[in-house]
Design a protein around this motif. Sequence first.
Motif, mmCIF file in Angstrom:
data_model
loop_
_atom_site.group_PDB
_atom_site.id
_atom_site.type_symbol
_atom_site.label_atom_id
_atom_site.label_comp_id
_atom_site.label_asym_id
_atom_site.label_seq_id
_atom_site.Cartn_x
_atom_site.Cartn_y
_atom_site.Cartn_z
ATOM 1 N N LEU A 35 0.794 -1.134 0.009
ATOM 2 C CA LEU A 35 -0.026 -0.030 0.108
ATOM 3 C C LEU A 35 0.912 1.184 0.040
ATOM 4 O O LEU A 35 0.804 2.208 -0.616
ATOM 5 N N GLY A 36 1.985 1.184 0.743
ATOM 6 C CA GLY A 36 2.782 2.404 0.831
ATOM 7 C C GLY A 36 3.547 2.612 -0.510
ATOM 8 O O GLY A 36 3.856 3.776 -1.023
ATOM 9 N N ASP A 37 3.552 1.383 -1.097
ATOM 10 C CA ASP A 37 4.370 1.671 -2.491
ATOM 11 C C ASP A 37 3.537 2.210 -3.710
ATOM 12 O O ASP A 37 3.644 3.077 -4.454
ATOM 13 N N GLU A 38 2.106 1.665 -3.561
ATOM 14 C CA GLU A 38 1.158 2.280 -4.559
ATOM 15 C C GLU A 38 0.772 3.896 -4.144
ATOM 16 O O GLU A 38 0.843 4.633 -5.012
ATOM 17 N N LEU A 39 0.850 4.104 -2.820
ATOM 18 C CA LEU A 39 0.788 5.506 -2.436
ATOM 19 C C LEU A 39 1.880 6.371 -3.035
ATOM 20 O O LEU A 39 1.737 7.625 -3.659
ATOM 21 N N ARG A 50 3.789 5.724 -5.650
ATOM 22 C CA ARG A 50 3.714 5.847 -7.026
ATOM 23 C C ARG A 50 2.522 6.755 -7.316
ATOM 24 O O ARG A 50 2.765 7.568 -8.343
ATOM 25 N N GLU A 51 1.581 6.859 -6.593
ATOM 26 C CA GLU A 51 0.517 7.656 -6.990
ATOM 27 C C GLU A 51 0.990 9.260 -6.555
ATOM 28 O O GLU A 51 0.684 9.938 -7.294
ATOM 29 N N ARG A 52 1.597 9.306 -5.636
ATOM 30 C CA ARG A 52 2.313 10.789 -5.382
ATOM 31 C C ARG A 52 3.128 11.087 -6.460
ATOM 32 O O ARG A 52 3.281 12.221 -6.742
ATOM 33 N N ALA A 53 3.972 10.214 -6.684
ATOM 34 C CA ALA A 53 4.843 10.662 -7.790
ATOM 35 C C ALA A 53 4.033 10.793 -9.238
ATOM 36 O O ALA A 53 4.681 11.916 -9.800
ATOM 37 N N HIS A 54 3.157 10.060 -9.440
ATOM 38 C CA HIS A 54 2.187 10.389 -10.791
ATOM 39 C C HIS A 54 1.874 11.932 -10.707
ATOM 40 O O HIS A 54 1.604 12.567 -11.347
ATOM 41 N N THR A 55 1.264 12.162 -9.392
ATOM 42 C CA THR A 55 0.439 13.301 -9.046
ATOM 43 C C THR A 55 1.409 14.552 -9.344
ATOM 44 O O THR A 55 0.945 15.552 -9.953
ATOM 45 N N ALA A 56 2.734 14.587 -8.661
ATOM 46 C CA ALA A 56 3.596 15.476 -8.786
ATOM 47 C C ALA A 56 3.897 15.613 -10.319
ATOM 48 O O ALA A 56 4.154 16.709 -10.702
ATOM 49 N N GLN A 57 4.093 14.264 -11.245
ATOM 50 C CA GLN A 57 4.599 14.530 -12.463
ATOM 51 C C GLN A 57 3.326 15.275 -13.203
ATOM 52 O O GLN A 57 3.617 16.216 -14.081
ATOM 53 N N GLU A 58 2.043 15.062 -12.927
ATOM 54 C CA GLU A 58 0.943 15.727 -13.667
ATOM 55 C C GLU A 58 0.931 17.146 -13.252
ATOM 56 O O GLU A 58 0.705 18.130 -14.091
ATOM 57 N N GLN A 59 1.248 17.496 -12.000
ATOM 58 C CA GLN A 59 1.191 18.743 -11.550
ATOM 59 C C GLN A 59 2.365 19.445 -12.106
ATOM 60 O O GLN A 59 1.933 20.601 -12.696
ATOM 61 N N ALA A 60 3.488 19.125 -12.387
ATOM 62 C CA ALA A 60 4.672 19.801 -12.962
ATOM 63 C C ALA A 60 4.307 19.955 -14.457
ATOM 64 O O ALA A 60 4.567 20.988 -15.021
ATOM 65 N N LYS A 61 3.689 18.956 -15.090
ATOM 66 C CA LYS A 61 3.132 18.980 -16.515
ATOM 67 C C LYS A 61 2.264 20.119 -16.738
ATOM 68 O O LYS A 61 2.227 20.942 -17.622
#
Length: 410
Positions: free
Chosen positions: A180-184, A186-197
């Motif tokens: 669950l921590g790994d999924e969170l 990855r989700e935070r990294a994806h969210t940060a990437q989308e935010q940066a984009k």
Amino acid sequence: MTPMAKKRDARRKRTTRRLLPRNRHTALIVILSVLAVALYCVLVPVHTVFYGTHVALTMLFGATAVAAPLISIRYPVIGTALFTGSALLIPLMTSREMQLAAPWPWSVPMLLAFAVAVASITFRHGWRPGLIQFILGTFAGITAAVFQPSIPSGNSLIVTTSVVGGVYLLAVLLAGRLRLGDELTRERAHTAQEQAKRELVEERTRIARELHDVVAHSMSLIQVQASTARYRVPQLPSDAAAEFDDIAASARGALMEMRRILGVLRTEDHTAELAPQRGIDDIPALIETTRRAGAALSLTMSISNKVSAPTQLAVYRITQEALSNAVRHAPEAAITVSLTTDDADATVTIHNAPSDHEPALSGGHGLRGMTERTEILGGSIHAGPDPDGGWTVTARLPRRPLSLPTKGSP
């Protein structure tokens, strides 16, 4: 905290990071290796002394039992089979003549090895393979007890099943928490990437809007005024009319370039289909346009090899910027442009002679832009004054650069 203390603390943290494993897989291997060595060093003497087992066979099957968790990291089926076989054979090697006072069929070292095997498989491969190892290991102990009913085994079986079952449940919970921590993460990294984009797109859109509203609007006015000058100004001399026509043509070209840049800035995936880029073949037209503006220009071209499109664009832009600087800072000075290629590079040199005019104040980013274009392609550039008072820009770019700029970059 003093600066020296901060440095010592940072050094200590770096040392700690070097000593710790870099990822979870490596950490699991290190932990299982340490446990395997420790259990093996205890298991062999305990079974040979207290259970009367054969030394060589105990060493063989003991090594198989403690190494099974390590093998199961990559091969869970093989690891499960090896441990189950060892868990069945080791208690069956117990001497029938000995009066056992130790727990059987699970000795303490084997109980710990069983718990390690179940936990490692559960951590690495999930609850189903871990449950299979738990069931097969328990079945191996019960089978050994069935084959040797004369040896008391009830307490050992109950204790082992309870302890390893508890370890299995804890492993399931901890493995689920880690996943669950790994999924969170990855989700935070994806969210940060989308935010940066999203922020990048917003910034590019803002820049495009400013360019369109300010620069493009002003260039349109220049183009319209220059195009209509012959109709608005009575008795305009033909030379002046031709000069206005050249200004209008230059403004139209600049507007086309501006529209292309706006198209790039407003494209989110950076892969807009654009018009053909400028290249070496467009340099003579650039020279002619600059010459019509009143500059004394001469051009020498010796192109004997094919040059890649990114290099051609960089050569054109560097030449364009250098000519603009020369006309602005040294008006009426003679300018020479030389473009040559060899097997590896394309070289462009722009030189302007000394000028009697006071140089214009420089507050732009032309030299920086030329340097950035050159460095992106892995080339080199030199810009500086000459001993005679002139100025020379020399750029050497690879004909086929290893690192290419993003498609659509202006």
